[in-house]
Design an enzyme around this catalytic site. Structure first.
Site, short mmCIF file in Angstrom:
data_model
loop_
_atom_site.label_atom_id
_atom_site.label_comp_id
_atom_site.label_asym_id
_atom_site.label_seq_id
_atom_site.Cartn_x
_atom_site.Cartn_y
_atom_site.Cartn_z
N SER A 2 16.70 20.36 -15.38
CA SER A 2 15.58 21.30 -15.61
C SER A 2 16.10 22.71 -16.26
O SER A 2 17.28 23.05 -16.15
CB SER A 2 15.06 21.65 -14.25
OG SER A 2 14.26 22.73 -14.11
N HIS B 145 0.96 -1.12 0.02
CA HIS B 145 -0.05 0.02 -0.12
C HIS B 145 0.92 1.36 0.19
O HIS B 145 0.25 2.24 0.49
CB HIS B 145 -0.96 -0.04 1.13
CG HIS B 145 -1.79 -1.20 1.26
ND1 HIS B 145 -2.93 -1.37 0.60
CD2 HIS B 145 -1.55 -2.33 1.98
CE1 HIS B 145 -3.38 -2.48 1.05
NE2 HIS B 145 -2.55 -3.08 1.94
#
Length: 434
Positions: A279, A157
């Site tokens: 970036s 999970h």
């Protein structure tokens, strides 16, 4: 170029021609050598059964061999005025041999000709995909063995669950590839049947010998029923697409794990800067573009079976032009899957795994089950031990020394069974490549 089905000299409407030919010529270069090999096997069989003379067979085989040599050395060019590669090769035979060249199409239809070419092409692509998968598999096995003692947090999970290891992680994907290759092997066995001789789907009144072409083309068997042989068009592509989607699912999941583990909040692995991108405004960024694109490509590949099902599932038996579109759906996806395997095999050997990850305080509850198991080994029942350790966690009293984790069962941290996985994979791989 005059169409092989034309009965007069009236030209086909240009718009109609362009629409019906579609992108066929863009993909026919892949099929060229298989069309020639199929024609060579067919030519030999026609001579063996006395349908053409040995002299005619020798003449056609000589021209076909010249075409094959040009294809293999890269000097053959697809004629953009041809309807398809099948028409072009027949036209070359006729130009070289006159009436003798016209005999190549005896007891054959373009339907079984295309079926044959695609099957031979797909079988070769299965071998190539297998070889590339093998490269990736061997890297995973090597990394699993190299890092088998480096611990890693396991998640369920996306919550911290139990201790894992890099050996267990790499080994999991190696075994996943074993199942993926087993599916490829099953698909190969289904495709590896000769359709040549089924003609337009109803056989021929000529006394042809389909065993001869089956043997000369290296098929395992044949599609015996002529109607069913035609029904394999679309089915072969769909089955291969399903096995590709399964393999792509493994690669996509692995790529997602890599993106996750590279994230600074996980920080389990790293790569040299040449394997990441930056970036335009954030100088600190090291983006996992390679793995993001693998993930995206593999998601697209997993849509293939559905697209091919929608294309073919509303067709009755017999040939239909709809199946022409299977090529433009499947062929580029084959390229994309192979490129994903290549870039993963190129990149993964440069992975850098972090040691001492579980020493971080946030991972201490990862060992709650270990603590429970210690209590059980000391005589407590599992349920009582579960409650006791749970209360320790609730009261902030839980403590556990990592030490040596004693996991010994097959497939656990301490017993990866890499030799068993590798043995099974190599056994299948050898059958696929043989």
């Amino acid at each position: 170029m005059k169409k092989i089905w034309q009965k007069d000299d009236l030209a086909t409407n240009i718009l109609v021609n362009n629409f019906t030919v579609g992108k066929d010529l863009d993909f026919d270069e892949r099929l060229a050598k298989y069309d020639v090999k199929g024609s060579m096997a067919h030519c030999k069989m026609l001579a063996e059964t006395g349908i053409i003379s040995n002299e005619e067979s020798v003449q056609m085989l000589s021209v076909l061999n010249d075409i094959l040599n040009k294809i293999e050395n890269g000097s053959f060019e697809i004629d953009k005025d041809a309807e398809d590669i099948h028409s072009q090769i027949e036209a070359i035979l006729i130009a070289e041999l006159g009436d003798t060249g016209k005999k190549i199409h005896t007891a054959r239809s373009r339907n079984d000709q295309v079926l044959l070419d695609i099957k031979l092409y797909l079988l070769d692509e299965i071998r190539e995909i297998t070889a590339l998968t093998d490269d990736f598999f061997q890297i995973l096995i090597q990394l699993a063995d190299q890092h088998k003692n480096v611990l890693l947090p396991g998640y369920t999970h996306l919550q911290i669950a139990m201790p894992s290891s890099f050996g267990l992680w790499f080994g999991a994907y190696a075994e996943a590839l074993l199942d993926d290759v087993e599916m490829l092997f099953s698909v190969k066995n289904i495709i590896n049947k000769n359709p040549l001789g089924s003609a337009a789907g109803y056989g021929s009144s000529f006394p042809i010998n389909r065993e001869s072409t089956t043997y000369n083309l290296g098929f395992q068997s044949m599609n015996y029923n002529s109607v069913y042989a035609q029904m394999t068009r679309g089915k072969s592509e769909k089955l291969l697409a399903m096995s590709m989607a399964t393999l792509a699912g493994t690669l996509g999941k692995f790529a997602y794990d890599v993106c996750l583990y590279l994230n600074q909040n996980f920080d389990f692995i790293s790569f040299p800067k040449e394997f990441t991108t930056g970036s335009s405004i954030m100088p600190h960024k090291k983006n996992p573009d390679i793995f993001e694109l693998v993930r995206a490509r593999c998601n697209r590949i997993q849509s293939l079976p559905n697209e091919l099902i929608l294309l073919t599932n509303n067709l009755p038996s017999g040939y239909h032009r709809d199946v022409q579109l299977t090529k433009e759906i499947l062929f580029p996806a084959i390229d994309s899957l192979k490129e994903c395997l290549e870039i993963l095999s190129y990149t993964l050997p440069n992975i850098q795994v972090k040691d001492g990850i579980l020493e971080d305080e946030k991972y201490k509850y990862l060992f709650s089950v270990e603590k429970i198991n210690e209590e059980v080994k000391s005589g407590s029942s599992f349920r009582d031990a579960y409650v006791k350790v749970g209360q320790e966690i609730e009261n902030n009293e839980f403590d556990f020394e990592i030490g040596d984790l004693d996991h010994t069962h097959q497939g656990s941290i301490g017993n990866l069974c890499l030799d068993k996985i590798e043995y099974q994979f190599n056994k299948l791989k050898n059958k696929l490549l043989g």
